[in-house]
Write an enzyme that holds these catalytic residues in place. Structure first.
Site, short mmCIF file in Angstrom:
data_model
loop_
_atom_site.label_atom_id
_atom_site.label_comp_id
_atom_site.label_asym_id
_atom_site.label_seq_id
_atom_site.Cartn_x
_atom_site.Cartn_y
_atom_site.Cartn_z
N VAL A 1 -4.79 -2.61 6.30
CA VAL A 1 -5.91 -2.16 5.46
C VAL A 1 -6.80 -3.35 5.09
O VAL A 1 -8.03 -3.22 5.10
CB VAL A 1 -5.42 -1.40 4.21
CG1 VAL A 1 -6.59 -0.99 3.33
CG2 VAL A 1 -4.62 -0.16 4.61
N CYS A 2 -6.22 -4.49 4.80
CA CYS A 2 -7.03 -5.67 4.45
C CYS A 2 -7.90 -6.09 5.63
O CYS A 2 -9.07 -6.43 5.47
CB CYS A 2 -6.15 -6.82 3.99
SG CYS A 2 -5.29 -6.49 2.43
N THR A 3 -7.33 -6.06 6.81
CA THR A 3 -8.09 -6.41 8.01
C THR A 3 -9.23 -5.41 8.22
O THR A 3 -10.37 -5.80 8.47
CB THR A 3 -7.17 -6.44 9.24
OG1 THR A 3 -6.14 -7.42 9.01
CG2 THR A 3 -7.94 -6.79 10.51
#
Length: 168
Positions: A51-53
């Site tokens: 999700v961060c990517t």
């Protein structure tokens, strides 16, 4: 757990090491150096997670949306500058600095830490005078605010400020 930073209050200043993703791009960043421009702070839990990517690559792809409203973007997480460089090497380059809040002091000051002391995915928009105008902390960590939504926040307070100018 400290409450989320309040809209209408002065944004806590900070000084953090960061990078544009390259060893040559390492330096110390302060919030106050961006005074005079709107700033979007993106708090993300961890480098190299799905999700961060997705979040940071989407903001990079939509960087022109932030540029249209003159907003500067800073992304903060608790990992080291070296970790950020590796992350940017795999998934970047990103269009904004990655800052290392390794001692969690900035996360604590902004109230984005969860009950176990981990970063919660959050976004804070700060006006050119350093006042918080928007603050969001994700409950599940699986969702994030889009670049369009965050730019609309900036556009809203810029339009309101322009309407208040004498002669309008």
């Amino acid at each position: 757990m400290r409450p989320l930073v309040q809209v209408g209050t002065q944004a806590p200043d900070f000084e953090l090491d960061g990078t544009d993703g390259t060893p040559e791009g390492r330096r110390t960043f302060t919030l106050s150096e961006f005074r005079g421009s709107p700033v979007v702070l993106i708090f993300y839990p961890e480098d190299n997670t799905v999700v961060c990517t997705e979040q940071l690559t989407s903001y990079t792809a939509d960087l022109s949306i932030f540029g249209q409203v003159g907003a500067k973007v800073l992304a903060l997480s608790p990992q080291s500058v070296e970790s950020h460089e590796g992350f940017a090497g795999l998934h970047g380059p990103f269009g904004f600095p990655l800052l290392a809040d390794t001692d969690l002091e900035v996360g604590e000051a902004y109230g984005i830490l969860g009950p176990l002391g981990f970063y919660r995915r959050s976004a804070v928009v700060i006006d050119p005078d350093g006042i918080v105008v928007f603050a969001y902390r994700s409950i599940t960590g699986l969702s994030f605010r889009s670049a369009t939504e965050l730019a609309e926040v900036v556009r809203g307070f810029r339009d309101a400020a322009a309407a208040d100018e004498p002669g309008r």
